[in-house]
Scaffold this motif. Structure first.
Motif, short mmCIF file in Angstrom:
data_model
loop_
_atom_site.label_atom_id
_atom_site.label_comp_id
_atom_site.label_asym_id
_atom_site.label_seq_id
_atom_site.Cartn_x
_atom_site.Cartn_y
_atom_site.Cartn_z
N ASP A 1 35.75 -14.71 32.22
CA ASP A 1 34.36 -14.50 31.83
C ASP A 1 34.17 -14.32 30.34
N GLU A 2 35.16 -13.77 29.66
CA GLU A 2 35.05 -13.49 28.23
C GLU A 2 36.23 -14.13 27.50
N ASP B 1 39.38 -13.13 29.49
CA ASP B 1 39.60 -13.47 30.89
C ASP B 1 38.70 -14.65 31.23
#
Length: 226
Positions: free
Chosen positions: A139-140, A137
């Motif tokens: 963030d990752e 996503d």
């Protein structure tokens, strides 16, 4: 309809043979179920199977388990595992096609040192090879799934392999036989509809096998050298 995580990207007679082969595999997988099915190919080359009948739910689940599924809406849920095909690679990592393009950065491949091209060569990763990954996503980033990393490392611990794209399993078997190497291999393992892995017998030199059969196959071939 189930969109399978494998592509049919050849044309002409080769396409007809590939789809005939898919039909035979579906007969083997679904022949004892109370279903009717039809095979299609989407504009992006992913194979789709429409299933109807009393056992349709069971049949769809079997297909998902065997081939992996491409979400028809193109949406991926962060943290979930999917299968995508190896579309391209550059200095930043791999790009997989899972109905939408997914970038797996070099740091998230988990396959040891080297550039993406070097990693691809080391593990014999031909274009369009289905690979499991965990969606990311904002963030990752996405990463290769642990099970996929384990499979590829297992390849490097064996007696060696020659991986091939753009050919059916039957075509690869026939080519090995024609080149006089039937006794030099253990089996031809199906990785996707048109992606196969020739498992070498002990004492067989993968680069030598590749050189011998390469002239018979209009395909990309890559070695896995233990």
């Amino acid at each position: 309809m189930v969109v399978l995580a494998t592509k049919c990207y050849v044309e002409g007679d080769a396409r007809s043979r590939a789809l005939d082969g898919m039909g035979s595999m579906l007969d083997d997988d679904l022949g004892e179920l109370s279903v009717e099915w039809t095979v299609g190919v989407r504009d992006d080359d992913f194979v789709s199977v429409t299933v109807e009948g009393e056992d349709a739910t069971v049949a769809r689940n079997l297909l998902r388990e065997r081939w992996g599924e491409i979400p028809t809406d193109g949406r991926l849920t962060a943290g979930e595992t999917y299968t995508g095909t190896l579309e391209s690679w550059d200095d930043e990592g791999f790009v997989l096609d899972a109905g939408t393009r997914v970038r797996v950065p070099t740091s998230e491949l988990g396959l040891g040192p080297g550039s993406p091209s070097q990693i691809r060569d080391r593990f014999g990763l031909v274009q369009h090879l289905p690979l499991r990954f965990v969606a990311g996503d904002a963030d990752e980033p996405a990463r290769l799934a642990d099970a996929e990393r384990d499979r590829l490392y297992e390849w490097s611990r064996g007696a060696g392999r020659v991986n091939v794209n753009s050919a059916t399993r039957g075509e690869v078997r026939a080519t090995v036989n024609r080149a006089g190497h039937a006794g030099d291999i253990v089996t031809v393992e199906r990785l996707g509809l048109l992606e196969q892995s020739i498992v070498c017998a002990e004492g067989t030199d993968p680069p030598g096998l590749l050189a011998s059969i390469g002239g018979y196959l209009p395909a990309e071939l890559k070695c896995v050298i233990p």
